[in-house]
Motif scaffolding. Sequence first.
Motif, PDB file in Angstrom:
ATOM      1  N   GLU A 417      -8.014   6.788  -2.059  1.00 23.67           N
ATOM      2  CA  GLU A 417      -8.240   8.219  -1.895  1.00 23.67           C
ATOM      3  C   GLU A 417      -7.183   8.801  -0.963  1.00 23.67           C
ATOM      4  N   GLY A 418      -6.738  10.008  -1.280  1.00 23.01           N
ATOM      5  CA  GLY A 418      -5.839  10.720  -0.382  1.00 23.01           C
ATOM      6  C   GLY A 418      -4.377  10.641  -0.748  1.00 23.01           C
ATOM      7  N   LEU A 419      -4.002   9.715  -1.654  1.00 23.66           N
ATOM      8  CA  LEU A 419      -2.604   9.657  -2.076  1.00 23.66           C
ATOM      9  C   LEU A 419      -2.522   9.152  -3.505  1.00 23.66           C
ATOM     10  N   ASP A 420      -1.515   9.629  -4.213  1.00 25.34           N
ATOM     11  CA  ASP A 420      -1.292   9.221  -5.588  1.00 25.34           C
ATOM     12  C   ASP A 420      -0.330   8.043  -5.629  1.00 25.34           C
ATOM     13  N   ARG A 421      -0.384   7.298  -6.709  1.00 27.58           N
ATOM     14  CA  ARG A 421       0.494   6.141  -6.853  1.00 27.58           C
ATOM     15  C   ARG A 421       1.927   6.584  -7.160  1.00 27.58           C
ATOM     16  N   PRO A 422       2.916   5.871  -6.649  1.00 29.27           N
ATOM     17  CA  PRO A 422       4.312   6.253  -6.894  1.00 29.27           C
ATOM     18  C   PRO A 422       4.801   5.884  -8.282  1.00 29.27           C
ATOM     19  N   ASN A 423       4.159   4.906  -8.918  1.00 26.94           N
ATOM     20  CA  ASN A 423       4.554   4.489 -10.262  1.00 26.94           C
ATOM     21  C   ASN A 423       3.373   3.793 -10.928  1.00 26.94           C
ATOM     22  N   ALA A 424       3.552   3.399 -12.182  1.00 23.26           N
ATOM     23  CA  ALA A 424       2.460   2.796 -12.950  1.00 23.26           C
ATOM     24  C   ALA A 424       2.612   1.289 -13.103  1.00 23.26           C
ATOM     25  N   MET A 425       3.386   0.662 -12.234  1.00 27.48           N
ATOM     26  CA  MET A 425       3.648  -0.779 -12.336  1.00 27.48           C
ATOM     27  C   MET A 425       2.749  -1.579 -11.401  1.00 27.48           C
ATOM     28  N   TRP A 735       6.877   5.703   7.644  1.00 25.94           N
ATOM     29  CA  TRP A 735       7.904   4.781   7.149  1.00 25.94           C
ATOM     30  C   TRP A 735       7.825   3.428   7.862  1.00 25.94           C
ATOM     31  N   LEU A 736       7.684   3.466   9.191  1.00 26.23           N
ATOM     32  CA  LEU A 736       7.659   2.238   9.986  1.00 26.23           C
ATOM     33  C   LEU A 736       6.440   1.383   9.656  1.00 26.23           C
ATOM     34  N   LEU A 737       5.280   2.022   9.541  1.00 22.81           N
ATOM     35  CA  LEU A 737       4.060   1.279   9.252  1.00 22.81           C
ATOM     36  C   LEU A 737       4.151   0.588   7.889  1.00 22.81           C
ATOM     37  N   ALA A 746      -0.652   3.310   7.209  1.00 26.56           N
ATOM     38  CA  ALA A 746       0.324   4.306   6.752  1.00 26.56           C
ATOM     39  C   ALA A 746      -0.334   5.282   5.788  1.00 26.56           C
ATOM     40  N   ASN A 747      -1.149   4.764   4.882  1.00 25.62           N
ATOM     41  CA  ASN A 747      -1.857   5.627   3.931  1.00 25.62           C
ATOM     42  C   ASN A 747      -2.807   6.577   4.639  1.00 25.62           C
ATOM     43  N   SER A 752      -4.970  11.717   5.956  1.00 30.31           N
ATOM     44  CA  SER A 752      -5.768  12.479   6.916  1.00 30.31           C
ATOM     45  C   SER A 752      -4.952  13.381   7.830  1.00 30.31           C
ATOM     46  N   VAL A 753      -3.630  13.263   7.781  1.00 27.54           N
ATOM     47  CA  VAL A 753      -2.801  14.098   8.650  1.00 27.54           C
ATOM     48  C   VAL A 753      -1.740  14.860   7.851  1.00 27.54           C
TER      49      VAL A 753
END
Length: 807
Positions: A417-425, A735-737, A746-747, A752-753
């Motif tokens: 929840e809260g973020l979409d996937r960057p690709n379908a792999m 990026w670091l996390l 990181a997610n 949430s921010v």
Amino acid sequence: MKYNELINKMTLEEKASLMSGKDFWQTEDIQRFGINNIFLADGPHGIRKQAEAADHLGLNESLPATCFPTAATVANSWNQQLMETMGEYLGIEAVAQKVNVLLGPGINMKRSPLAGRNFEYFSEDPYLAGKMAAGMIRGIQSHGISACVKHFAVNNQEERRMVIDTIVDERTLREIYLTAFEIAIKEGNSKTVMSAYNMLNGVHTNENIHLMQEILREEWNYQGVVVTDWGGSNDRVAGLLAGNELEMPTTAGETDQEIIEAVKSGKIKEEVLDVSVDRLLDLIFTTEQVYSKPYKQEFDIEEHHRVAQKVAEESIVLLKNESHILPLKKGVKAAIIGDFAKNARYQGAGSSIVNPTKLDQTLDVLGESGFAIVGYEPGYERYGKQNRKKVEEACELAKKSEVILLYIGLDEATEAEGLDRPNAMIPQNQIHLLDALHRVNPNIIAILSCGSVVEMPWIDKVKGLLHAYLSGQAGAKAVLRILSGETNPSGKLAETYPLRYEDTPAYRYFPGKEVSVEYREGLFIGYRYYDTANINVRFPFGYGLSYTTFEYSDLEVGKDGVSFSITNTGNRDGSEIAQLYVGCQSGSIFRPNKELKGFVKVFLCEGEKKVVNIPFDDKTFRYFNVQTNKWEVEEADYSVMIGASITDIKLKEPLFVKGTGAPLPYEEEKLQTYYSGKINQVGIDEFEALIGRKVPVSTWDRTKLLGYNDTIAQCQYAKGGLARLAFRLLSFSYWLLKKIGKRELANLIMMSVYHMPFRGVARMTGGAINMPMLDGILMIVNGQFLKGVRHLVKERKKLARRTKGKK
């Protein structure tokens, strides 16, 4: 109104207080009238009632509960009765934990395979999603509590979900994105609906009069409660006018005061507030009845675990079975490879995460499989890091086996929840492992665990493919029973698997990155696009293999429905899912070639033949006419089709249907792309012709000051240097996390921010930061540092004094 006499005794302040939560999960109470607070808990596939301090993000552990398969999984069962049974067991556990409102099911459409919350949703088809949801709702509410169907509506991306403006035409809205809600509300009789975070055509959903009043209340005659998604309230008074009774979580009385002032000023009539109070009281009193007498505070953990296993067994899909490699024979020498075999991937992440009562791990239950296990190797790092040594060790084990059971899929940090996937792999390190294993032993059976569609360029390197989806706490044993043949697989896909992500209909239009997201593909989502535009896919909608075979015959089409026969022509008992599709043969109004209009799951013993009936209903031939603003039926010849999948049509008959005589809604020359169905490149002019207005500017105005509905991410161009610095630090932290492997943390930053609107800072902090304090923060963000600090400190002191005065 049911409680008019009681409401007339209440003060304006008391009535307003009921419109917002008491804390994070409970409603307000008024003890002098015997009005108790009720508890709302997450629960699409298991109860998530937190034991300690509550939070929406799931950081604090919840009470143990059965983790059933997720919606994306159970949709593959196509079994409404099974869905109702699962709902009944969820209801038992909700009552045991004294939960009044279970926040599920989620029934948003799977517009794009990359949408981060797809694992919580049923299907790309509204009819299937609505029917499954209605069953689940009936089961939950059979125990006297309330289900809460969500997220109403067109909530199809996680990025900027709290502020994104969804631009969609009225016909697509009605036929695709609202039909599942209509079925769930009318047939499931859901007592509660959750409004979505996003805006719809320029208006926040919980303030949208067209959505909340004209459709939900007037057209569907919904009498229940609407609750905001957590922190999803924008303008509280506008929300109340639209019929949004309950705002969650608490704002410590801030928005109650806004309601009081609006009534006193005449901005809102007190009668409007009274109606909302009446609906909420009905929810409170009816769901509290179960707790007014002795009730079971425990449930049978083992029995519920067995039910979770049965649901998983009916929902797992066999996608490939080359040379009949499955079912495996007893005593076969099998190597178990893949981290997911040791640490199961069995549910999603975010607000739906369940603390399971017990958890079957493949390595722990292998003894019941009858296989001769030669060993186990993880083969890959769970979160995508390459590890050559693990690959080599897996290959050495593979050489000793007759068959490899390879457990692969997506990890928890990829689907959340809260973020979409960057690709379908699936992760590249898993594909690398598969390539290496194939070189030493080609007898590979892949067990895939993920809650959303993935590309499968690697599929030629496996002989068997069993898709477990996210099959809950008993999924491991369910998988082994199918591999061994104790259970005949019967699941079929509730979504299409494309050859590649670029083939998907929303590829060029998803996600909206700044102000808005345009649904230019219109009606043509999922199979409606692939089938109409003749696009090859990996696995079609409705597809799934069995260990037996079925024959269809004797189709009869009448005015009220269809009947036909199915015969089990194989040598095993098994279940078949027969699907009713309808296609209009007229070209006057653009439509998909086929649309699902009914389905049934039939169990047949070896050699058995059954007559099957699927009735027509009010949705079989209808379409939404944007000229009449009503549901209409086009007079035309229709193809009535019975299929084993959208592409495997077994029986077909024509049927003439008398229409309602409505005028044609479109001028074909202005919508030629839609009439062709090849909507992968819809121009702006054609989309504007479809929606009947200009498309709003989709990019941020980087010259204006930031306001309540702008997000933390927009601090990148804020006038205040401190805000820009904060944005850079936030981006660097993310990026670091990720770099150091802390992907879940990181997610959390992203969810949430990063994409949080400034108003969310007030709405999600339970009154610790109020809107006047937020004004000070925005002054700082917009370059007025000293003025902003002074304002913030002053308002903080005011809030502290008021809080102290209430104690």
